[in-house]
Structures are given as structure tokens and as C-alpha cells.
Write a protein that holds these residues in place. Structure first.
Motif, PDB file in Angstrom:
ATOM      1  N   ARG A  56      30.025 -40.832   2.594  1.00 43.91           N
ATOM      2  CA  ARG A  56      30.946 -40.544   1.241  1.00 43.91           C
ATOM      3  C   ARG A  56      30.537 -39.764   0.405  1.00 43.91           C
ATOM      4  O   ARG A  56      29.089 -40.228   0.374  1.00 43.91           O
ATOM      5  CB  ARG A  56      32.199 -41.605   0.692  1.00 43.91           C
ATOM      6  N   ARG A  57      31.629 -38.348  -0.076  1.00 41.23           N
ATOM      7  CA  ARG A  57      30.721 -38.093  -0.430  1.00 41.23           C
ATOM      8  C   ARG A  57      30.596 -38.456  -2.084  1.00 41.23           C
ATOM      9  O   ARG A  57      29.324 -38.508  -3.588  1.00 41.23           O
ATOM     10  CB  ARG A  57      32.410 -36.586  -1.553  1.00 41.23           C
ATOM     11  N   ASP A  58      31.678 -39.883  -2.478  1.00 38.45           N
ATOM     12  CA  ASP A  58      30.613 -40.284  -4.128  1.00 38.45           C
ATOM     13  C   ASP A  58      31.684 -41.921  -3.610  1.00 38.45           C
ATOM     14  O   ASP A  58      33.082 -42.094  -3.046  1.00 38.45           O
ATOM     15  CB  ASP A  58      32.221 -39.714  -4.956  1.00 38.45           C
ATOM     16  N   ILE A  59      30.600 -42.466  -3.160  1.00 31.73           N
ATOM     17  CA  ILE A  59      30.789 -43.901  -2.805  1.00 31.73           C
ATOM     18  C   ILE A  59      31.060 -44.566  -4.423  1.00 31.73           C
ATOM     19  O   ILE A  59      32.064 -45.846  -3.613  1.00 31.73           O
ATOM     20  CB  ILE A  59      29.495 -44.984  -2.665  1.00 31.73           C
ATOM     21  N   LEU A  60      31.831 -44.285  -5.029  1.00 30.55           N
ATOM     22  CA  LEU A  60      32.587 -45.149  -6.564  1.00 30.55           C
ATOM     23  C   LEU A  60      33.834 -44.442  -5.678  1.00 30.55           C
ATOM     24  O   LEU A  60      34.493 -44.540  -7.271  1.00 30.55           O
ATOM     25  CB  LEU A  60      32.056 -44.632  -7.172  1.00 30.55           C
ATOM     26  N   TRP A  61      34.699 -43.333  -5.774  1.00 30.14           N
ATOM     27  CA  TRP A  61      35.151 -42.691  -5.213  1.00 30.14           C
ATOM     28  C   TRP A  61      36.398 -43.152  -4.041  1.00 30.14           C
ATOM     29  O   TRP A  61      36.151 -43.022  -3.157  1.00 30.14           O
ATOM     30  CB  TRP A  61      35.677 -41.837  -5.641  1.00 30.14           C
ATOM     31  N   LEU A  62      37.292 -44.158  -4.298  1.00 29.25           N
ATOM     32  CA  LEU A  62      38.064 -44.627  -2.628  1.00 29.25           C
ATOM     33  C   LEU A  62      39.509 -43.287  -2.870  1.00 29.25           C
ATOM     34  O   LEU A  62      40.053 -43.487  -3.039  1.00 29.25           O
ATOM     35  CB  LEU A  62      38.561 -45.770  -3.164  1.00 29.25           C
ATOM     36  N   ALA A  63      38.726 -42.409  -1.732  1.00 28.96           N
ATOM     37  CA  ALA A  63      39.867 -41.367  -1.118  1.00 28.96           C
ATOM     38  C   ALA A  63      40.548 -41.484  -1.074  1.00 28.96           C
ATOM     39  O   ALA A  63      41.763 -41.173  -0.538  1.00 28.96           O
ATOM     40  CB  ALA A  63      38.941 -40.549  -0.181  1.00 28.96           C
ATOM     41  N   ALA A  64      40.659 -42.252   0.251  1.00 29.14           N
ATOM     42  CA  ALA A  64      41.605 -43.271   1.133  1.00 29.14           C
ATOM     43  C   ALA A  64      42.934 -43.720   0.803  1.00 29.14           C
ATOM     44  O   ALA A  64      44.378 -42.823   0.338  1.00 29.14           O
ATOM     45  CB  ALA A  64      41.356 -43.590   2.335  1.00 29.14           C
ATOM     46  N   ALA A  65      42.562 -44.272  -0.535  1.00 30.79           N
ATOM     47  CA  ALA A  65      42.811 -45.344  -1.608  1.00 30.79           C
ATOM     48  C   ALA A  65      44.292 -44.145  -2.103  1.00 30.79           C
ATOM     49  O   ALA A  65      45.078 -44.081  -2.525  1.00 30.79           O
ATOM     50  CB  ALA A  65      42.748 -45.835  -2.334  1.00 30.79           C
TER      51      ALA A  65
END
Lengths: 133, 397
Positions: free
Chosen positions: B249-258
Motif C-alpha cells: 500500500r502507498r499508505d498503510i493507514l489509508w483503506l483505499a478500497a473502503a
């Protein structure tokens, strides 16, 4: 027994061979053939130095089958010097001594084994870089 | 575009059903949904399941459950998307009805967790991770949540105790849900003393895994009024994916699919987060609850936990979550969980939630995550005659 499955991954497991995207220059580990960033074909091999730092970590007390005997063990996200994150166990360090940002280097260690008479799976782990060495 | 409505709901208790097989569990939920809908006219069956192949050595659940439920001959398949399997099965039912080829569909989520013990369940769960690059290192779903949580605590200068409100709220609500696994309150001092699972994640951050089944019956909205006294509209439906492995992930704290699936589902329904009255989210871990609130637009990055601290997630708060206990206290029945969320949301919108009722609930959001967020399925449910504040955009449903 998944002999061929582990054998296929030997260059990744033993020497961190990933890829570099000829289009945007991003370095990829694990290799994936299509660039994660620009989605261009990326099949050019790139060998990582194995140097990095701890980006996040967890010490596992509740392990799945195959790992119970190693509890507690520490799994980290290591940010490689060339950019990507890799999921790997930390070794040669006590759980309470791990810190965010700690410099680490890749080593080869036993990961698990397929029962007492089964295949032993080796691969990369990371250990702290000794500042006094 | 065809509108789709829910005309029947059913569920079993979430618990250790040692006396009940996988097929019986599925049938009990189906039987309840058929009774609720007053119909037996089912064209297609979508089974949501995560681990039956590993834990029960039973695949091919479409044929098994169609046969066992007395629907031999019907179209029936299993949908698998890790923990999001049940919600993904509903998504397939929505698409089937919108295609015009299926009139009425049955969605059943079922999971039989407790025929196996701890480390075998852990081994099976690890199949939802990247086997070659995560699971081989001994990583688990809890470990991935812990990697996110440690980074979150580090980035925003927080402590584990700052997440207590999520679990306390879930237990408080579950106390009034007869289908819930944990119906006792969780005092703050007990949260602080939780046994470590994968540090910093403790038993009280983590949803308990148990057996369960839930079912919904869906059909064209035009037919729904004839088949149910209180149909609930599926006003938005979307599924999105992210990298399977957390490390990609580009940012492990951003749930992009969510975020992606929530935006699509809300756009389709013609609403924004401000118009959502309650949110059944995927609180498999407290960190996922915080990150889901952020991804879906209820809090800026780094501030999702504050909604729990400030009491904004309670039944009378700004955005009630886990209103029947959520995964944390109702219990996490794997591939059934996404259907439990839909059943619970429907009960809220029908005004049948009893002590768990969110006053005036007319629009609800349900979101189910697979693994660490590799799959996200979001549904917007409304009462059947709800008028959205914005025009619904159905071009890319």
C-alpha cells in the motif's frame, strides 16, 4: 509439502531479488511484473541491498499452525533503503528492544518447517545493524 | 436502472454451535428469511463463505445449500472474498437482479469456525493473506492490524487506551442483542488489561471468531411491496479492491478500497456522509473501526478514534456504529458477517431494533472488509420511500 512453490521463490527468499520499473524507475519488492505505481510492464530484475529500517512491528503471541513453537516472535514492516516495504520477521533482537526507525539488515534464517520430517523453509529475516561493529 | 429491495431477513445466534453443522446453520438462517419474506419463490442463491474448504473440508457450497434448503435445481454459487464474502455475495445478487435475468435472489452467509481449534483456525485465516510474502513470515490477520495500529499510535502520538471506546460501545450495544456472542459490558479497566494477541493488539481489540449464518432475500423494488410489509431499499452498492498485501500500500493507514467503495455507493444513493444515520462497519480490530470511519468520510485521517472518545459512536451519537454489537461483541462469523450487518441495518430501518434502535434511522451504511482491506464492499440502505438530497447517479453502479 510444497517443494516447487518455495523453490520458485528462491531468489526472492535468499537474495531479495525484485524488479525496477523501466518507465517510472520505482523499485518493486516483491516482484510483480506490472508496476505498482504506473502500471507499466516491469520485468527488469533488481537486487536490493537488504538495508532498511523498521517502519512498524508487532510481537505475535497467538500463532498459526507451523509457528507456535516460535512464540513470541516479532514481525515487522521493513522500509527498504530503495523504497518498498517488506513484511519480515526480526531476529537477533529482544521484542522489547525493537524501536520504530531502527536500522536493520537482511539475513537468511529458518522461517518454518513442514513437520518434524518435512522440508525446512529458509528465507529472509532482518536484524539490527550493530552500530559498534 | 432497476432498484433492488430487501424483502426478508434471518439470522442465527453467533456462538459456538457445536450441535449444528454448516448446512444446518445456513438452513436456519434461510428458513427465517423465507418466513420473514412470505415467499419461497427463489431464482438464485449466493452463498458467502470464507473458510469452509479449509476448516470443514467442504467446498461446493452452492449445490450443497441449494439441495439442503429444498431448492435443488436453482442457480447457486459460493462467493469468496475473505471476511467480506457475505457482503460480496449480496453484491452479486444485486447485480443479478439489475441484469434483469434474476427476479428474486437469496443471499446466505455462513461460517463454521469452531469445528477446529486455535492454531488450525489461525492457519486457515492466514490463507486470506499473501501466502508467499506475508503468511510465510508467520504473519496473521491480527499481526497486520497490529502493524497498522502501531504505526497509527506512532504517527499521531496515541496510546492503546485511546481505542477503548470502540470495544466498550460494541459490548454495550450487544447486551440487548439476543443473537450476540458477548452480551456483557466491557469495563474500561478490563480493556486496559487485555491479553496480548499481536502487540499492541489485545483480545479486547479483536473480534471473537464464532459460528453463524445470516440470510437476506432481495428482489425488484416494484415487486417488493407485494412480498414484504416493510421492504428496505438497497440504494447503493459497490465493491472495490486494494493491494492484497499490506506492504504494497502507498499508505498503510489509508483503506483505499473502503474509501472507493463507500464513495461509489453513496454517490449512487445520492447522499454524503452527513446524510448517514448509522454505520455498520468492519470492527474486526479497533484500528479498522477508526480507519473505516476515516476512509468513509466521517473523520479526517488520524481522528477516527476521537469519535469513540467523544461518545459520537453511541446509539444517540453523531454516527452510531456496531449498533447490535458489531464484529467485536455480536461476534465475527467470517463470511457470514457481511450479511449480519445487512440484517441488522434492515432491522434498524424497519424500526425493529428494540433497545438497539437508533432513533429516526432512515439511511444506513454497511461496509465489510476482506483481510486488511484488500476487498471492501459497501451498501447504502434506506427506507423504501426515502428521497435522497442529491440526484442518484446510477451510470456506474
Amino acid at each position: 509439502m510444497e517443494v516447487s512453490r518455495h523453490w520458485r521463490l528462491r531468489t526472492q527468499r535468499y537474495s531479495l531479488v525484485g524488479e525496477i520499473c523501466p518507465n517510472c524507475g520505482v523499485k518493486l519488492f516483491p516482484p510483480r511484473d506490472v508496476c505498482l505505481e504506473c502500471e507499466a510492464p516491469a520485468k527488469e530484475l533488481f537486487t536490493f541491498t537488504g538495508l532498511g529500517e523498521v517502519y512498524s512491528y508487532t510481537t505475535i503471541y497467538d500463532a498459526p499452525a507451523g509457528f507456535e513453537r516460535y512464540v513470541p516472535y516479532t514481525v515487522a514492516l521493513v522500509k527498504l533503503a530503495e523504497g518498498p516495504l517488506v513484511t519480515a520477521q526480526l531476529t537477533d533482537v529482544a521484542a522489547e528492544d525493537v524501536q520504530m526507525g531502527m536500522p536493520v539488515e537482511m539475513v537468511t534464517r529458518k522461517l518454518t518447517e513442514d513437520g518434524p520430517e518435512g522440508m525446512i523453509v529458509y528465507g529472509y529475516k532482518f536484524r539490527p545493524i550493530s552500530l559498534t561493529a | 436502472m432497476t432498484n433492488v429491495s430487501i424483502i426478508g431477513i434471518g439470522q442465527t445466534e453467533v456462538r459456538e454451535h457445536w450441535d449444528t453443522s454448516l448446512r444446518h446453520l445456513a438452513w436456519y438462517a434461510i428458513e427465517a428469511a423465507l418466513d420473514d419474506a412470505i415467499t419461497t419463490d427463489i431464482d438464485a442463491i449466493y452463498v458467502g463463505n470464507m473458510l469452509a474448504g479449509s476448516l470443514s473440508r467442504q467446498d461446493h457450497l452452492g449445490a450443497l445449500i441449494a439441495d439442503f434448503a429444498g431448492m435443488r435445481g436453482r442457480e447457486a454459487i459460493t462467493v469468496e472474498a475473505a471476511d467480506a464474502s457475505g457482503a460480496a455475495a449480496l453484491r452479486q445478487a444485486v447485480l443479478a437482479i439489475q441484469s434483469g435475468l434474476v427476479q428474486t435472489a437469496l443471499v446466505v452467509g455462513v461460517e463454521k469456525m469452531t469445528d477446529q481449534t486455535g492454531s488450525a483456525i489461525g492457519h486457515a485465516l492466514a490463507t486470506t493473506l499473501d501466502q508467499d510474502y506475508e503468511a510465510v513470515q508467520g504473519a496473521t490477520p491480527a499481526a497486520l492490524a497490529a502493524l497498522m495500529m502501531r504505526r497509527y499510535l506512532h504517527t499521531y502520538g496515541l496510546q492503546l487506551a485511546d481505542f477503548a471506546g470502540f470495544s466498550i460501545n460494541a459490548h454495550r450495544n450487544a447486551a440487548h442483542n439476543p443473537y450476540a456472542l458477548f452480551r456483557h459490558p466491557l469495563p474500561p479497566e478490563r480493556f486496559a488489561a487485555g491479553t496480548l494477541v499481536a502487540a499492541p493488539v489485545t483480545l479486547f481489540d479483536q473480534a471473537p471468531l464464532a459460528d453463524g449464518a445470516a440470510a437476506v432475500i432481495v428482489t425488484h423494488s416494484e415487486r417488493a411491496m407485494d412480498m414484504s410489509p416493510h421492504p428496505v431499499r438497497i440504494a447503493g452498492s459497490a465493491l472495490a479492491t486494494d493491494t492484497l498485501a499490506l506492504h504494497d500500500r502507498r499508505d498503510i493507514l489509508w483503506l483505499a478500497a473502503a474509501a472507493e467503495s463507500a464513495q461509489k455507493a453513496m454517490r449512487h444513493a445520492g447522499i454524503t456522509p452527513a446524510g448517514i444515520h448509522l454505520f455498520e462497519l468492519h470492527d474486526a480490530y479497533t484500528i479498522l473501526a477508526a480507519l473505516s470511519l476515516e476512509a468513509c468520510g466521517f473523520a479526517p485521517p488520524g481522528q477516527g478514534w476521537q469519535l469513540a472518545r467523544d461518545g459520537q459512536i453511541g446509539l444517540d451519537g453523531r454516527i452510531p456504529i456496531s449498533t447490535f454489537g458489531g464484529l467485536k461483541a455480536r461476534g465475527h462469523a467470517g463470511g457470514a458477517t457481511g450479511v449480519y450487518q445487512i440484517v441488522e441495518l434492515a432491522r434498524q430501518l424497519r424500526g425493529e431494533a428494540g433497545e438497539c434502535q437508533v432513533p429516526g434511522a432512515r439511511v444506513g451504511l454497511a461496509q465489510s472488509l476482506g483481510g486488511s482491506g484488500g476487498t471492501a464492499v459497501t451498501h447504502v440502505l434506506t427506507i423504501d420511500n426515502f428521497q435522497p438530497p442529491f440526484s442518484a447517479q446510477a451510470d456506474r453502479f
